[in-house]
Design a protein around this motif. Structure first.
Motif, short mmCIF file in Angstrom:
data_model
loop_
_atom_site.label_atom_id
_atom_site.label_comp_id
_atom_site.label_asym_id
_atom_site.label_seq_id
_atom_site.Cartn_x
_atom_site.Cartn_y
_atom_site.Cartn_z
N ALA A 136 7.91 11.27 7.55
CA ALA A 136 8.92 11.33 8.62
C ALA A 136 9.35 9.93 9.03
O ALA A 136 10.54 9.66 9.22
CB ALA A 136 8.37 12.10 9.82
N PHE A 137 8.38 9.03 9.17
CA PHE A 137 8.70 7.65 9.51
C PHE A 137 9.60 7.03 8.46
O PHE A 137 10.54 6.31 8.76
CB PHE A 137 7.41 6.83 9.64
N ALA A 143 9.53 3.03 8.37
CA ALA A 143 8.38 2.77 7.50
C ALA A 143 8.85 2.84 6.05
O ALA A 143 9.86 3.46 5.73
CB ALA A 143 7.27 3.78 7.74
N LYS A 144 8.09 2.19 5.19
CA LYS A 144 8.30 2.29 3.75
C LYS A 144 7.03 2.86 3.15
O LYS A 144 5.93 2.39 3.45
CB LYS A 144 8.62 0.92 3.15
N VAL A 145 7.18 3.91 2.34
CA VAL A 145 6.01 4.56 1.77
C VAL A 145 6.17 4.73 0.26
O VAL A 145 7.28 4.63 -0.28
CB VAL A 145 5.76 5.95 2.41
N LYS A 146 5.05 5.00 -0.39
CA LYS A 146 5.05 5.30 -1.81
C LYS A 146 4.24 6.57 -2.00
O LYS A 146 3.10 6.65 -1.55
CB LYS A 146 4.44 4.15 -2.62
N VAL A 147 4.83 7.55 -2.66
CA VAL A 147 4.14 8.81 -2.91
C VAL A 147 3.49 8.75 -4.28
O VAL A 147 4.16 8.62 -5.30
CB VAL A 147 5.10 10.01 -2.82
N HIS A 148 2.17 8.84 -4.30
CA HIS A 148 1.43 8.84 -5.55
C HIS A 148 1.20 10.29 -5.98
O HIS A 148 0.65 11.09 -5.20
CB HIS A 148 0.08 8.15 -5.39
N PRO A 149 1.60 10.68 -7.16
CA PRO A 149 1.42 12.06 -7.59
C PRO A 149 -0.06 12.42 -7.74
O PRO A 149 -0.92 11.52 -7.83
CB PRO A 149 2.12 12.09 -8.96
N SER A 165 5.02 -0.53 7.98
CA SER A 165 5.29 0.29 9.16
C SER A 165 5.00 -0.50 10.42
O SER A 165 4.03 -1.25 10.48
CB SER A 165 4.42 1.56 9.16
N ARG A 166 5.83 -0.32 11.43
CA ARG A 166 5.62 -1.01 12.70
C ARG A 166 4.39 -0.46 13.41
O ARG A 166 3.86 -1.09 14.33
CB ARG A 166 6.84 -0.88 13.58
N LYS A 169 -1.61 1.21 10.35
CA LYS A 169 -2.29 2.26 9.58
C LYS A 169 -2.62 3.51 10.40
O LYS A 169 -2.64 4.61 9.86
CB LYS A 169 -3.56 1.70 8.95
N VAL A 170 -2.93 3.35 11.67
CA VAL A 170 -3.28 4.52 12.48
C VAL A 170 -1.98 5.16 12.95
O VAL A 170 -1.57 5.02 14.10
CB VAL A 170 -4.17 4.12 13.67
N ILE A 171 -1.36 5.87 12.05
CA ILE A 171 0.05 6.19 12.21
C ILE A 171 0.32 7.29 13.23
O ILE A 171 1.38 7.34 13.84
CB ILE A 171 0.66 6.52 10.83
#
Length: 211
Positions: A136-137, A143-149, A165-166, A169-171
């Motif tokens: 969602a972020f 935020a920038k994320v990477k989805v690992h299969p 992410s601003r 880690k404790v998102i």
């Protein structure tokens, strides 16, 4: 506005939708935002502690990582009754209707159970919830994320890595901070009603200094 975008980014623009999984995400994130609950409290919440008529949520249980529900809270002061925001009452009312319809006679005790075959007795995994928030972020650009299969066919879930992410880690903790900040801001306007004891109790703290 940003909190609203996060909810929409997590669940999609559901409005008239009755998709059970979209509503589950919407209800979970709404509970974080409007009640300021900890992850273990959201996962451990059961319907016998949700009074929709009187708009109250009783916090008396938590769920640890392995999914075991415990009749205990994190620390002294954490056991409390939260006054439910009217918007959250509306969300949980509709969520309860859809959830009970989904399960039929086998109605779950958990407010947010897993929707798999054994879901009526197993709460949502904390990793599942955290991954929803990460995505969602990313969807709203904070935020920038990477989805690992999944690594194998036996591992059905992917892994979502936060690259930037601003909120670090404790998102999910940002929701609790948002809730408590809103409480403190309201207290400055209505100190005679929102006393220190009231604010710390709603936050689940023993000491107002912590709040």
């Amino acid at each position: 506005d940003q909190q609203k975008k996060i909810v929409q980014g997590t669940a999609g623009f559901i409005h008239e939708s009755t998709d059970i999984r979209s509503w589950q995400r919407y209800a979970v994130i709404s509970t974080f935002i409007f009640a300021g609950m900890r992850m273990s409290e959201v996962r451990g919440l059961q319907w016998d502690c949700v009074d929709l008529d009187n708009r109250e949520i009783e916090i008396k249980r938590t769920v640890v990582r392995n999914g075991s529900s415990k009749e205990q809270v994190k620390a002294k002061g954490s056991k409390r009754i939260i006054i439910m925001h009217v918007k959250l009452r509306d969300v949980l009312t509709e969520w309860k209707r859809l959830l009970f319809k989904y399960y039929g006679e086998n109605r779950p005790t958990f407010v947010f159970p897993s929707l798999r075959n054994t879901g009526s007795i197993i709460p949502l995994c904390d990793r599942t919830i955290t991954d929803w928030v990460k995505l969602a972020f990313a969807a709203i650009g904070i935020a920038k994320v990477k989805v690992h299969p999944a690594k194998s066919r036996y591992e059905k879930t992917a892994f979502v890595e936060v690259l930037e992410s601003r909120y670090k880690k404790v998102i999910t903790r940002t929701f609790r901070h948002f809730y408590i900040t809103a409480l403190c801001n309201a207290q400055t306007k209505h100190p005679e009603t929102l006393t220190n004891n009231y604010v710390k109790a709603q936050a689940g703290h023993r000491d107002y200094k912590t709040t």
